[in-house]
Design a protein around this motif. Structure first.
Motif, PDB file in Angstrom:
ATOM      1  N   CYS A  96     -16.800  -5.110 -15.233  1.00 30.41           N
ATOM      2  CA  CYS A  96     -16.433  -4.697 -16.596  1.00 30.41           C
ATOM      3  C   CYS A  96     -16.274  -5.866 -17.558  1.00 30.41           C
ATOM      4  O   CYS A  96     -16.456  -5.724 -18.753  1.00 30.41           O
ATOM      5  N   GLY A  97     -15.890  -7.038 -17.024  1.00 32.29           N
ATOM      6  CA  GLY A  97     -15.720  -8.204 -17.897  1.00 32.29           C
ATOM      7  C   GLY A  97     -14.377  -8.268 -18.607  1.00 32.29           C
ATOM      8  O   GLY A  97     -14.079  -9.251 -19.286  1.00 32.29           O
ATOM      9  N   ALA A  98     -13.535  -7.247 -18.448  1.00 35.44           N
ATOM     10  CA  ALA A  98     -12.306  -7.202 -19.249  1.00 35.44           C
ATOM     11  C   ALA A  98     -11.038  -6.933 -18.440  1.00 35.44           C
ATOM     12  O   ALA A  98      -9.952  -6.852 -19.010  1.00 35.44           O
ATOM     13  N   CYS A  99     -11.141  -6.784 -17.121  1.00 38.00           N
ATOM     14  CA  CYS A  99      -9.932  -6.491 -16.329  1.00 38.00           C
ATOM     15  C   CYS A  99      -9.287  -7.807 -15.875  1.00 38.00           C
ATOM     16  O   CYS A  99      -9.833  -8.895 -16.082  1.00 38.00           O
ATOM     17  N   CYS A 102     -11.786  -9.741 -13.606  1.00 32.00           N
ATOM     18  CA  CYS A 102     -12.928 -10.304 -14.337  1.00 32.00           C
ATOM     19  C   CYS A 102     -12.474 -11.484 -15.194  1.00 32.00           C
ATOM     20  O   CYS A 102     -13.176 -12.482 -15.314  1.00 32.00           O
ATOM     21  N   CYS A 110     -13.472  -6.437  -9.349  1.00 31.10           N
ATOM     22  CA  CYS A 110     -13.359  -5.533 -10.502  1.00 31.10           C
ATOM     23  C   CYS A 110     -13.339  -4.067 -10.053  1.00 31.10           C
ATOM     24  O   CYS A 110     -14.235  -3.632  -9.341  1.00 31.10           O
TER      25      CYS A 110
HETATM   26 ZN    ZN Z   1     -13.515  -5.974 -14.349  1.00 30.66          ZN
END
Ligand code: ZN
Ligand code: NAD
Ligand code: ZN
Length: 345
Positions: A96-99, A102, A110
């Motif tokens: 996701c790039g945002a957790c 990540c 993730c």
């Molecule tokens: Zn993530």
């Protein structure tokens, strides 16, 4: 380009895969379409096709996460890949790039990750979609069939060795010398480690020695004396262990060979549990650590080791049509190294 492609499809857990004609997918925003030229066959694909694990994929699906080929189309907004580039897919299809994972360089953890050949169709098809942010980029200088096993086996063992915390000059035990294990021996040697291996088959011990193991033991022959033998040849036990074996018995066995303060990296995924001896774990300060594939950065590094000629997977090339025979050979542990499928012939 034709509109359809051949792919090996899991229609039902445990049933033979079916070679079907499927529509070639169209890349959406952020995605690229890869013409798959080669794909390694990982034991994870077999676990997927059998529905072995608690978190299951949903049939029908196309397995495969060691696919290497050429980018033939890109979707809207893609800048990291261009038509004509060489690229592959990976188990970590996207994150996701945002957790919290990540954001802290641990994207393999993730909770929203997608998995190649599991939650997304994979490389056992003549074309496959990838998330352009996560697809491994492959330099044109390498052999595409030979690099395929690096995309899962290579990155997984490279990362697993890193987190074993074994230093150059120290001993590492590689348990299981199959697709992952024989490549692990080579990364370990390239990373300056001294290698001892365990498998249950003398042919695997020969493969281990060929790739640089100093000692290779057959657990079936050594029986209960295995840990003592390993401690003897390593002057007190291995500093770390990487277990790739698909058998629960290998895990406590590897722990028994550790030196005080040692770490075992668990990588193999038999759907089993093993008893952890509390007393020796405490008294000898042992660490047990799970390790799942690697991040994009680990992948780039693993491919770089390969591109510099330090890793030479042992593999045989077979056509997609033989996928079920390849799985049978894998179940019988008859494969020497890896099988790489040729998707186009
Ligand atoms: Zn993530
Ligand atoms: P493989 O079938 O090629 O190799 C397995 C090897 O284990 C064989 O050589 C076999 O002889 C050996 N073995 C069996 N019983 C043993 C025992 N008791 N002691 C020692 N060795 C024994 O499989 P592979 O493709 O190398 O995959 C290995 C495992 O790793 C699978 O469970 C796979 O799902 C898992 N895997 C995990 C990750 C991860 O990120 N953690 C990534 C890829 C694969
Ligand atoms: Zn794999």
């Amino acid at each position: 380009m034709t509109d359809t492609m051949k792919a090996a499809v899991v229609t039902r857990f445990g049933a033979p895969l079916e070679i079907q004609e499927l529509e070639i997918p169209t890349p959406g925003p952020g995605e690229a379409l890869i013409k798959t030229l080669y794909s390694g066959v990982c034991h994870t694909d077999l676990h997927a096709a059998h529905g072995d694990w608690p978190v299951k994929p949903t049939p029908p699906f196309v397995p495969g996460h060691e696919g290497a080929g050429e980018v033939v189309a890109v979707g809207e907004g893609v800048t990291r890949l261009a038509v004509g580039d060489w690229a592959g897919n990976a188990w970590l299809w996207s994150a996701c790039g945002a957790c919290e994972w990540c954001e802290t360089g641990r994207e393999t953890l993730c909770p929203k990750a997608q998995y190649g050949g599991y939650t997304k169709n994979g490389s056992f098809g003549q074309y496959m979609l990838v998330d352009a942010r996560f697809a491994p980029r492959i330099p044109k200088s390498v052999d595409l069939a030979a690099v395929a096993p690096i995309l899962c086996a290579g990155v997984t063992v490279y990362k697993g060795l890193k987190v074993s915390e074994v230093k150059p000059g120290q001993w590492v035990l590689i348990s299981g010398v199959g697709g992952l294990g024989h490549i692990a021996v080579q990364y370990a040697v390239a990373m300056g480690m001294r290698v001892v291996t365990v498998d249950v088959d003398d042919a695997k011990s020969r493969l281990a020695r060929k790739h640089g193991a100093e000692y290779a033991f057959n657990a079936a022959v050594e029986g209960n004396g295995l840990a003592a033998k390993i401690k003897e040849v390593t002057g007190g036990g291995v500093h770390g262990a990487l277990v790739t074996a698909v058998n629960g018995k290998a895990f406590p066995q590897a722990m028994g060979a550790l030196r005080s303060g040692g770490t075992v990296s668990l990588v193999g995924l038999p759907p089993e549990a093993f008893p952890l001896d509390i007393f020796s774990t405490v008294l000898f300060g042992l660490t047990v650590r799970g390790s799942l594939v690697g991040t994009r950065k680990d992948m780039e590094e693993a491919i770089d080791f390969f591109a510099r000629g330090l890793i030479k997977p042992t593999y045989t090339v077979q056509p997609l049509a033989e996928v079920n025979d390849i799985f049978d050979d894998m179940i019988a542990a008859k494969i020497d190294g890896r099988v790489v499928m040729d998707l186009q012939h």
